[in-house]
Design a protein around this motif. Structure first.
Motif, mmCIF file in Angstrom:
data_model
loop_
_atom_site.group_PDB
_atom_site.id
_atom_site.type_symbol
_atom_site.label_atom_id
_atom_site.label_comp_id
_atom_site.label_asym_id
_atom_site.label_seq_id
_atom_site.Cartn_x
_atom_site.Cartn_y
_atom_site.Cartn_z
ATOM 1 N N THR A 139 0.857 -1.181 0.000
ATOM 2 C CA THR A 139 0.000 0.000 0.000
ATOM 3 C C THR A 139 0.896 1.235 0.000
ATOM 4 O O THR A 139 2.113 1.134 -0.088
ATOM 5 N N VAL A 140 0.295 2.380 0.165
ATOM 6 C CA VAL A 140 1.053 3.629 0.192
ATOM 7 C C VAL A 140 1.908 3.750 1.456
ATOM 8 O O VAL A 140 2.839 4.551 1.511
ATOM 9 N N HIS A 141 1.638 2.924 2.454
ATOM 10 C CA HIS A 141 2.321 2.991 3.744
ATOM 11 C C HIS A 141 3.638 2.222 3.695
ATOM 12 O O HIS A 141 3.666 1.027 3.345
ATOM 13 N N ALA A 142 4.725 2.846 4.102
ATOM 14 C CA ALA A 142 6.021 2.168 4.112
ATOM 15 C C ALA A 142 5.994 0.925 4.992
ATOM 16 O O ALA A 142 6.615 -0.099 4.673
ATOM 17 N N GLN A 143 5.253 0.996 6.095
ATOM 18 C CA GLN A 143 5.206 -0.157 7.005
ATOM 19 C C GLN A 143 4.535 -1.374 6.376
ATOM 20 O O GLN A 143 4.780 -2.504 6.783
ATOM 21 N N SER A 144 3.711 -1.155 5.364
ATOM 22 C CA SER A 144 3.105 -2.300 4.676
ATOM 23 C C SER A 144 4.157 -3.066 3.890
ATOM 24 O O SER A 144 4.086 -4.294 3.766
ATOM 25 N N VAL A 145 5.135 -2.367 3.342
ATOM 26 C CA VAL A 145 6.228 -3.014 2.625
ATOM 27 C C VAL A 145 7.129 -3.754 3.605
ATOM 28 O O VAL A 145 7.518 -4.907 3.379
ATOM 29 N N ASP A 146 7.459 -3.097 4.707
ATOM 30 C CA ASP A 146 8.275 -3.751 5.732
ATOM 31 C C ASP A 146 7.634 -5.065 6.180
ATOM 32 O O ASP A 146 8.313 -6.081 6.335
ATOM 33 N N ALA A 147 6.327 -5.043 6.394
ATOM 34 C CA ALA A 147 5.634 -6.229 6.887
ATOM 35 C C ALA A 147 5.696 -7.374 5.886
ATOM 36 O O ALA A 147 5.952 -8.535 6.253
ATOM 37 N N LEU A 148 5.481 -7.065 4.611
ATOM 38 C CA LEU A 148 5.494 -8.124 3.600
ATOM 39 C C LEU A 148 6.891 -8.702 3.418
ATOM 40 O O LEU A 148 7.072 -9.928 3.360
ATOM 41 N N PHE A 149 7.889 -7.843 3.329
ATOM 42 C CA PHE A 149 9.249 -8.345 3.170
ATOM 43 C C PHE A 149 9.675 -9.170 4.385
ATOM 44 O O PHE A 149 10.349 -10.201 4.244
ATOM 45 N N ALA A 150 9.307 -8.735 5.581
ATOM 46 C CA ALA A 150 9.678 -9.493 6.778
ATOM 47 C C ALA A 150 9.041 -10.879 6.772
ATOM 48 O O ALA A 150 9.680 -11.880 7.120
ATOM 49 N N ALA A 151 7.771 -10.948 6.370
ATOM 50 C CA ALA A 151 7.080 -12.242 6.324
ATOM 51 C C ALA A 151 7.701 -13.159 5.272
ATOM 52 O O ALA A 151 7.903 -14.361 5.508
ATOM 53 N N ALA A 152 8.007 -12.618 4.105
ATOM 54 C CA ALA A 152 8.627 -13.423 3.053
ATOM 55 C C ALA A 152 10.028 -13.866 3.445
ATOM 56 O O ALA A 152 10.430 -15.015 3.203
ATOM 57 N N GLN A 153 10.774 -12.971 4.055
ATOM 58 C CA GLN A 153 12.135 -13.303 4.478
ATOM 59 C C GLN A 153 12.126 -14.438 5.501
ATOM 60 O O GLN A 153 12.964 -15.352 5.439
#
Length: 440
Positions: A139-153
């Motif tokens: 989404t437009v929120h930076a924390q949404s990217v952090d959350a997805l990358f952390a889960a995938a990692q």
């Protein structure tokens, strides 16, 4: 240093060396009784079990999966993790869908806890459906990217994702600006791109929701960071195409808007690509941009029919996308089922071999990752799925009656779903295993 860990799987192995539309039967490698040898998470060898069993170290245990199909993990080239909770929402086409369902759902991703919970569920859904690599909008929120990358990692998946850029024609609660978009995007690239198996994608949602300044910014970010991706949407819906023509009257076409801002090139992936002409397709081919064919979404939203034949004739890279949540399933098997029907409506044929190529090596090529994933060529990362061709009573009956591999693969793509994924392995290690419930 210790001896590299060697593992071996025995079963019916199918993978692709090329596009069956170009190379026919030679594109497919099939070992009815095959052996896949994995060393330190990568493919060491793949071939007939009779020839390779003698090459194994004495202490190597063979995982006997005879009766199952072993294939490379599926590659989903377009999906929206933040739309997981609005899958199967009724009754709208694209622009109304965004206003009624998408934007309110994405608002919730301002909360990092919500983003983390959805990201974990999303990644687990991919794995239970046999998808080991995905390109996803956040989404437009930076924390949404952090959350997805952390889960995938945490799951060692290959994930490509990025913060949505959106500074006009959208709700205030999802609107960024040129400064915040650039600051957030650069920080996210520095934090995540190239870390483990993760890659960043510059992500303008689509041309109508980004100003000229933001579109120029997206082009600069894409150009200035070697190896980053760019993802967006183009020519999905007729009303959307007409809107873009009003907003950008100087552009020859919708695709031309992205081209003007330097957003076409290798590792740029555009979802849908329905209402394009051959000049657009030729331009995508010339620049190395790729299309993501999203059949369940296109049918669900009534958007139109993707023309695979013209894309292939003009040399465009094509992968498959589930496009959840307008897409109606995380299953690549279900997506292949709908892709077949989309092409049937246009008098085009999708063979089983071509379908599974698009879901594996074709997707990897679209993402410029075919040197790493998508096949069992030596040195490739050992992302794989173990498929049960008797996962349901109907599929078991139809498979037993099939006379050829092509017939069995076709039955699998028409009758199969997530229940067929017996196991998903990431870098040779089990990431998902389905409880045995045969004959459902």
């Amino acid at each position: 240093m210790g001896t590299p860990a060697v593992r071996a799987l025995r079963g019916e192995i199918v993978h692709f060396l090329a596009d069956p539309a170009d190379c026919g039967a030679a594109a497919l490698a099939h070992f009815a009784d095959g052996l896949l040898i994995i060393r330190d998470g990568r493919v060491a060898d793949c071939g007939p079990a009779e020839q390779l069993l003698g090459q194994l170290p004495a202490d190597c245990t063979v995982d006997d999966q005879r009766g199952h199909l072993i294939m490379p993990g599926f590659v989903d080239t377009h999906v929206h993790y933040a739309q997981t909770d609005i899958i199967a929402s009724d009754g709208e086409q694209l622009l109304a869908w965004l206003e009624k369902y998408t934007f309110p759902a994405e608002r919730r991703f301002a909360d990092p806890a919500h983003a983390a919970e959805v990201a974990a569920f999303f990644c687990d859904q991919l794995l239970r459906n046999g998808t080991t690599t995905a390109m996803s909008f956040a989404t437009v929120h930076a924390q949404s990217v952090d959350a997805l990358f952390a889960a995938a990692q945490a799951r060692r998946m290959r994930m490509i994702a990025g913060k949505v850029l959106m500074d006009r024609n959208c709700p205030d609660f999802l609107r960024d600006d040129a400064h915040s978009a650039e600051t957030d995007s650069r920080a996210l690239i520095a934090r995540w791109h190239g870390r483990d198996r993760l890659a960043y994608a510059v992500t303008p949602r689509f041309a109508p929701t980004s100003s000229s300044a933001q579109m120029a910014l997206a082009g600069r970010l894409y150009a200035e960071h070697p190896g980053v991706y760019l993802q967006s949407h183009v020519a999905e819906n007729r009303a959307e195409v007409a809107w873009v023509a009003e907003l950008y009257p100087q552009a020859r076409s919708y695709l031309d808007v992205y081209d003007h801002y330097g957003q076409l090139g290798p590792r740029s992936i555009y979802a849908h690509c329905i209402w394009l002409d051959d000049s657009d397709r030729a331009r995508m081919a010339a620049t190395g941009a790729a299309m993501s064919f999203c059949p369940t979404s296109n049918l669900f939203l009534g958007s139109g029919l993707f023309d695979l034949e013209r894309a292939h004739a003009l040399g465009v890279r094509v992968g498959l996308g589930t496009d959840v949540g307008a897409g109606t399933s995380f299953s690549m098997l279900t997506t292949l089922n709908e892709a077949y029907k989309v092409l049937q409506l246009q008098g085009q044929k999708l063979s089983a071999a071509r379908a599974f190529y698009l879901a594996t090596l074709g997707g990897a090529r679209s993402l410029y990752l075919d040197e790493h994933i998508g096949s069992f060529a030596p040195g490739r990362e050992a992302d794989l799925i173990i498929i049960d061709p008797a996962a349901t009573a109907l599929l078991a009956r139809r498979s037993a009656a099939a006379q050829t591999l092509a017939e069995r693969l076709f039955a699998l793509m028409m009758l199969g779903d997530e229940r067929c994924i017996a196991e998903t392995r990431i870098l040779g290690e089990t990431a998902f295993r389905r409880p045995v419930e045969r004959g459902a």
